[in-house]
Design an enzyme around this catalytic site. Sequence first.
Site, PDB file in Angstrom:
ATOM      1  N   GLY A 257      53.908   0.874  25.760  1.00 37.92           N
ATOM      2  CA  GLY A 257      55.154   1.512  25.537  1.00 37.92           C
ATOM      3  C   GLY A 257      54.431   3.156  24.645  1.00 37.92           C
ATOM      4  N   PHE A 258      55.310   3.814  24.400  1.00 38.13           N
ATOM      5  CA  PHE A 258      55.120   4.891  23.467  1.00 38.13           C
ATOM      6  C   PHE A 258      54.177   5.106  22.783  1.00 38.13           C
ATOM      7  N   ILE A 259      54.066   4.028  21.489  1.00 40.94           N
ATOM      8  CA  ILE A 259      53.309   4.439  20.487  1.00 40.94           C
ATOM      9  C   ILE A 259      51.973   4.116  20.529  1.00 40.94           C
TER      10      ILE A 259
ATOM     11  N   ASP B 250      52.727  -6.246  27.344  1.00 40.06           N
ATOM     12  CA  ASP B 250      53.561  -6.105  27.767  1.00 40.06           C
ATOM     13  C   ASP B 250      54.668  -6.513  28.513  1.00 40.06           C
TER      14      ASP B 250
ATOM     15  N   ASP C 225      59.770  -4.220  29.537  1.00 41.91           N
ATOM     16  CA  ASP C 225      61.146  -4.250  28.864  1.00 41.91           C
ATOM     17  C   ASP C 225      61.384  -2.417  28.270  1.00 41.91           C
TER      18      ASP C 225
ATOM     19  N   ASP D 290      55.394 -11.750  28.337  1.00 39.20           N
ATOM     20  CA  ASP D 290      56.893 -11.843  27.148  1.00 39.20           C
ATOM     21  C   ASP D 290      55.901 -12.683  26.404  1.00 39.20           C
TER      22      ASP D 290
ATOM     23  N   PHE E 159      53.195  -4.101  18.562  1.00 39.67           N
ATOM     24  CA  PHE E 159      53.533  -3.210  19.296  1.00 39.67           C
ATOM     25  C   PHE E 159      55.150  -3.476  19.458  1.00 39.67           C
TER      26      PHE E 159
ATOM     27  N   LYS F 233      63.227  -1.845  19.309  1.00 37.95           N
ATOM     28  CA  LYS F 233      63.716  -0.746  18.541  1.00 37.95           C
ATOM     29  C   LYS F 233      65.352   0.261  18.607  1.00 37.95           C
TER      30      LYS F 233
ATOM     31  N   SER G 175      58.948  -0.917   9.488  1.00 38.25           N
ATOM     32  CA  SER G 175      59.342   0.696  10.061  1.00 38.25           C
ATOM     33  C   SER G 175      59.578   1.305   8.386  1.00 38.25           C
TER      34      SER G 175
ATOM     35  N   TYR H  69      68.217  -4.239  14.050  1.00 37.59           N
ATOM     36  CA  TYR H  69      66.827  -4.371  14.055  1.00 37.59           C
ATOM     37  C   TYR H  69      66.008  -4.229  12.515  1.00 37.59           C
TER      38      TYR H  69
ATOM     39  N   LYS I 274      62.709  -5.561  10.863  1.00 37.18           N
ATOM     40  CA  LYS I 274      61.055  -5.727  10.343  1.00 37.18           C
ATOM     41  C   LYS I 274      61.291  -5.632   9.591  1.00 37.18           C
TER      42      LYS I 274
HETATM   43  N1  LIG Z   1      59.205   4.327  17.738  1.00 38.62           N
HETATM   44  C1  LIG Z   1      60.274   4.996  16.619  1.00 38.62           C
HETATM   45  O1  LIG Z   1      60.385   5.839  15.847  1.00 38.62           O
HETATM   46  C2  LIG Z   1      59.532   4.275  15.480  1.00 38.62           C
HETATM   47  C3  LIG Z   1      60.147   3.729  14.283  1.00 38.62           C
HETATM   48  C4  LIG Z   1      59.204   2.595  13.406  1.00 38.62           C
HETATM   49  C5  LIG Z   1      58.753   1.670  13.914  1.00 38.62           C
HETATM   50  N2  LIG Z   1      58.958   1.316  15.492  1.00 38.62           N
HETATM   51  C6  LIG Z   1      58.138  -0.033  15.943  1.00 38.62           C
HETATM   52  O2  LIG Z   1      56.371   0.399  16.940  1.00 38.62           O
HETATM   53  C7  LIG Z   1      57.019  -0.141  17.649  1.00 38.62           C
HETATM   54  C8  LIG Z   1      56.033   0.329  19.068  1.00 38.62           C
HETATM   55  O3  LIG Z   1      57.583   1.700  19.046  1.00 38.62           O
HETATM   56  P1  LIG Z   1      57.522   2.010  20.506  1.00 38.62           P
HETATM   57  O4  LIG Z   1      58.633   3.519  20.003  1.00 38.62           O
HETATM   58  O5  LIG Z   1      56.709   2.674  21.460  1.00 38.62           O
HETATM   59  O6  LIG Z   1      58.416   1.553  21.056  1.00 38.62           O
HETATM   60  P2  LIG Z   1      58.472   1.584  22.808  1.00 38.62           P
HETATM   61  O7  LIG Z   1      59.818   1.269  22.847  1.00 38.62           O
HETATM   62  O8  LIG Z   1      58.141   2.347  23.460  1.00 38.62           O
HETATM   63  O9  LIG Z   1      57.238   0.045  23.402  1.00 38.62           O
HETATM   64  C9  LIG Z   1      56.884  -1.500  22.795  1.00 38.62           C
HETATM   65  C10 LIG Z   1      56.483  -2.497  23.714  1.00 38.62           C
HETATM   66  O10 LIG Z   1      56.885  -3.408  23.744  1.00 38.62           O
HETATM   67  C11 LIG Z   1      57.337  -3.841  24.736  1.00 38.62           C
HETATM   68  N3  LIG Z   1      57.467  -5.157  24.540  1.00 38.62           N
HETATM   69  C12 LIG Z   1      58.986  -5.470  23.972  1.00 38.62           C
HETATM   70  N4  LIG Z   1      59.103  -6.439  23.987  1.00 38.62           N
HETATM   71  C13 LIG Z   1      58.123  -6.955  24.483  1.00 38.62           C
HETATM   72  C14 LIG Z   1      57.990  -8.791  24.719  1.00 38.62           C
HETATM   73  N5  LIG Z   1      58.913  -9.456  24.641  1.00 38.62           N
HETATM   74  N6  LIG Z   1      56.842  -8.590  24.824  1.00 38.62           N
HETATM   75  C15 LIG Z   1      56.005  -7.856  25.654  1.00 38.62           C
HETATM   76  N7  LIG Z   1      56.216  -6.671  26.022  1.00 38.62           N
HETATM   77  C16 LIG Z   1      57.188  -6.222  24.800  1.00 38.62           C
HETATM   78  C17 LIG Z   1      58.231  -3.138  25.808  1.00 38.62           C
HETATM   79  O11 LIG Z   1      58.502  -3.090  27.053  1.00 38.62           O
HETATM   80  C18 LIG Z   1      57.232  -1.768  25.312  1.00 38.62           C
HETATM   81  O12 LIG Z   1      56.509  -1.083  26.264  1.00 38.62           O
HETATM   82  C19 LIG Z   1      57.861  -1.124  17.900  1.00 38.62           C
HETATM   83  O13 LIG Z   1      57.712  -2.219  17.171  1.00 38.62           O
HETATM   84  C20 LIG Z   1      58.917  -0.549  17.222  1.00 38.62           C
HETATM   85  O14 LIG Z   1      60.145  -1.312  16.821  1.00 38.62           O
HETATM   86  C21 LIG Z   1      58.870   2.774  16.479  1.00 38.62           C
HETATM   87  O1  LIG Z   2      71.143  12.153  19.819  1.00 40.83           O
HETATM   88  C1  LIG Z   2      70.552  12.635  18.474  1.00 40.83           C
HETATM   89  C2  LIG Z   2      69.827  11.484  17.794  1.00 40.83           C
HETATM   90  C3  LIG Z   2      69.204  11.539  16.893  1.00 40.83           C
HETATM   91  N1  LIG Z   2      70.607  12.493  15.840  1.00 40.83           N
HETATM   92  C4  LIG Z   2      69.669  12.633  14.149  1.00 40.83           C
HETATM   93  O2  LIG Z   2      68.452  12.904  13.819  1.00 40.83           O
HETATM   94  C5  LIG Z   2      67.833  12.356  12.823  1.00 40.83           C
HETATM   95  C6  LIG Z   2      66.868  11.677  13.565  1.00 40.83           C
HETATM   96  O3  LIG Z   2      67.702  10.031  13.890  1.00 40.83           O
HETATM   97  P1  LIG Z   2      66.716   9.107  15.524  1.00 40.83           P
HETATM   98  O4  LIG Z   2      67.050   8.065  15.910  1.00 40.83           O
HETATM   99  O5  LIG Z   2      65.032   9.812  15.603  1.00 40.83           O
HETATM  100  O6  LIG Z   2      65.700   8.821  13.839  1.00 40.83           O
HETATM  101  P2  LIG Z   2      65.898   7.052  12.763  1.00 40.83           P
HETATM  102  O7  LIG Z   2      65.500   7.421  11.531  1.00 40.83           O
HETATM  103  O8  LIG Z   2      67.612   6.694  12.502  1.00 40.83           O
HETATM  104  O9  LIG Z   2      65.441   5.987  13.295  1.00 40.83           O
HETATM  105  C7  LIG Z   2      64.086   6.232  13.835  1.00 40.83           C
HETATM  106  O10 LIG Z   2      63.227   6.235  12.803  1.00 40.83           O
HETATM  107  C8  LIG Z   2      62.872   5.084  12.338  1.00 40.83           C
HETATM  108  C9  LIG Z   2      62.377   4.533  11.263  1.00 40.83           C
HETATM  109  O11 LIG Z   2      62.535   5.939  10.455  1.00 40.83           O
HETATM  110  C10 LIG Z   2      63.275   3.509  12.622  1.00 40.83           C
HETATM  111  O12 LIG Z   2      62.326   2.713  12.893  1.00 40.83           O
HETATM  112  C11 LIG Z   2      64.291   3.751  13.898  1.00 40.83           C
HETATM  113  O13 LIG Z   2      63.965   2.152  15.296  1.00 40.83           O
HETATM  114  C12 LIG Z   2      64.453   4.907  14.954  1.00 40.83           C
HETATM  115  O14 LIG Z   2      65.327   5.013  15.677  1.00 40.83           O
HETATM  116  C13 LIG Z   2      68.771  11.199  12.209  1.00 40.83           C
HETATM  117  O15 LIG Z   2      69.860  12.015  11.301  1.00 40.83           O
HETATM  118  C14 LIG Z   2      69.978  11.332  13.471  1.00 40.83           C
HETATM  119  O16 LIG Z   2      71.286  11.069  13.521  1.00 40.83           O
HETATM  120  C15 LIG Z   2      71.205  13.438  16.449  1.00 40.83           C
HETATM  121  O17 LIG Z   2      71.537  14.006  15.523  1.00 40.83           O
HETATM  122  N2  LIG Z   2      71.390  13.158  17.704  1.00 40.83           N
END
Ligand SMILES: NC(=O)c1ccc[n+]([C@@H]2O[C@H](COP(=O)([O-])OP(=O)(O)OC[C@H]3O[C@@H](n4cnc5c(N)ncnc54)[C@H](O)[C@@H]3O)[C@@H](O)[C@H]2O)c1
Ligand SMILES: O=c1ccn([C@@H]2O[C@H](COP(=O)(O)OP(=O)(O)O[C@H]3O[C@H](CO)[C@H](O)[C@H](O)[C@H]3O)[C@@H](O)[C@H]2O)c(=O)[nH]1
Length: 323
Positions: A13-15, A34, A37, A61, A83, A87, A127, A151, A155
């Site tokens: 995934g991303f992070i 991974d 998904d 999975d 990770f 999300k 998060s 969600y 967490k």
């Molecule tokens: N990106 C954000 O804004 C953000 C913010 C706060 C917390 N997080 C948390 O950080 C983690 C990673 O986020 P991300 O942005 O990289 O998301 P992402 O969706 O890009 O990566 C998550 C990865 O987990 C895999 N996955 C999901 N369910 C699975 C399962 N049951 N078994 C095996 N693999 C599985 C997905 O295929 C994906 O590659 C997540 O737990 C997310 O909730 C993300």
């Molecule tokens: O198309 C869009 C998407 C977002 N926003 C705004 O941009 C800001 C940031 O929105 P994001 O969806 O990028 O981020 P959030 O802070 O809402 O939430 C994200 O970051 C959180 C952690 O801070 C949680 O992990 C959550 O799962 C993840 O989606 C918000 O005010 C939202 O309303 C828009 O205006 N337009």
Amino acid sequence: MEGKLVLVTGGAGFIGTHTVVQLLKEGFRVSIIDNFDNSVEEALDRVKEVVGWGLFFLQVDLRNKDDLEKVFAKSKFDGVIHFAGRKAVGESVEYPRRYFDNNLIGTINLYEVMAKYNCKKMVFSSSSTVYGQPEKIPCVEDTELKAMNPYGRTKLFLEEIARDISQAESDWQIILLRYFNPVAAHESGKIGEDPKGIPNNLMPYIQQVAVGRLPELNVYGHDYPTRDGTAIRDYIHVMDLADGHIAALKKLFTPDFKGCVPYNLGTGRGTSVLEMVAAFEKASGKKIPMKLCPRRAGDATAVYAAVDKAAKELGWKYVLLTS
Ligand SMILES: NC(=O)c1ccc[n+]([C@@H]2O[C@H](COP(=O)([O-])OP(=O)(O)OC[C@H]3O[C@@H](n4cnc5c(N)ncnc54)[C@H](O)[C@@H]3O)[C@@H](O)[C@H]2O)c1
Ligand SMILES: O=c1ccn([C@@H]2O[C@H](COP(=O)(O)OP(=O)(O)O[C@H]3O[C@H](CO)[C@H](O)[C@H](O)[C@H]3O)[C@@H](O)[C@H]2O)c(=O)[nH]1
């Protein structure tokens, strides 16, 4: 840390991809699982291109405990970065069972199998969503936690589960990393954020408008009590976030680390939606068409991190600017 073997769940995934690059650079050995998904196998090929050698990967999975056991039976892991999970806030409101099934069952299985194979060091992706609509900003780690959607509840539950386990069994060492809003990509441009379907998050949405995949950005809410009426978040560069995981892992391997400890990973600076768009336009030279829309349900007005604890105890601080 040279040679320690780390299991990275959700590593495609991303992070995950960005963290794997930094782990390998630091001399850790890495295995990835991974289920794709929300990612594609190509992301791992891209990581290989960046690091210049092969990766150990298994499509597993986390909800399939037998498959997970096979992974642990094959290798002796020194620690896990967890990770994997779903999300998307909106999807979780519509399909809460999907989130309880994936995020909770998957993680409970992981703890069970880790315990069985005596691997008890975990870095968990939490998060800033666990702060809900914070009463005070910046958010400090020991403020009261609350979830605003399913969600966020997963967490929060998973943080509570981690605290309970470490309280009952003193040989666990767990770090809960509360990410604020990760954005941007590795400098090579080979890996980045590429969610399946229409993005929920601001930055990937802006990027898709910039490349013409989506016509305009919907700005959710322009009547917030903020400097320009749009909501404020703490956007952190994903490479800084990746380095936060290295700092956390190193902490877990120090003999004095005990229990289950949360750390914010953010910059401590708030940026509005309009400021993000302006910064993107300046950096890319592209105009982002926008439509002002009503607020998105469940969105907080302003959220940003207090970052002193991670600086003091992990020796970590953001270095890359995002706007
Ligand atoms: N990106 C954000 O804004 C953000 C913010 C706060 C917390 N997080 C948390 O950080 C983690 C990673 O986020 P991300 O942005 O990289 O998301 P992402 O969706 O890009 O990566 C998550 C990865 O987990 C895999 N996955 C999901 N369910 C699975 C399962 N049951 N078994 C095996 N693999 C599985 C997905 O295929 C994906 O590659 C997540 O737990 C997310 O909730 C993300
Ligand atoms: O198309 C869009 C998407 C977002 N926003 C705004 O941009 C800001 C940031 O929105 P994001 O969806 O990028 O981020 P959030 O802070 O809402 O939430 C994200 O970051 C959180 C952690 O801070 C949680 O992990 C959550 O799962 C993840 O989606 C918000 O005010 C939202 O309303 C828009 O205006 N337009």
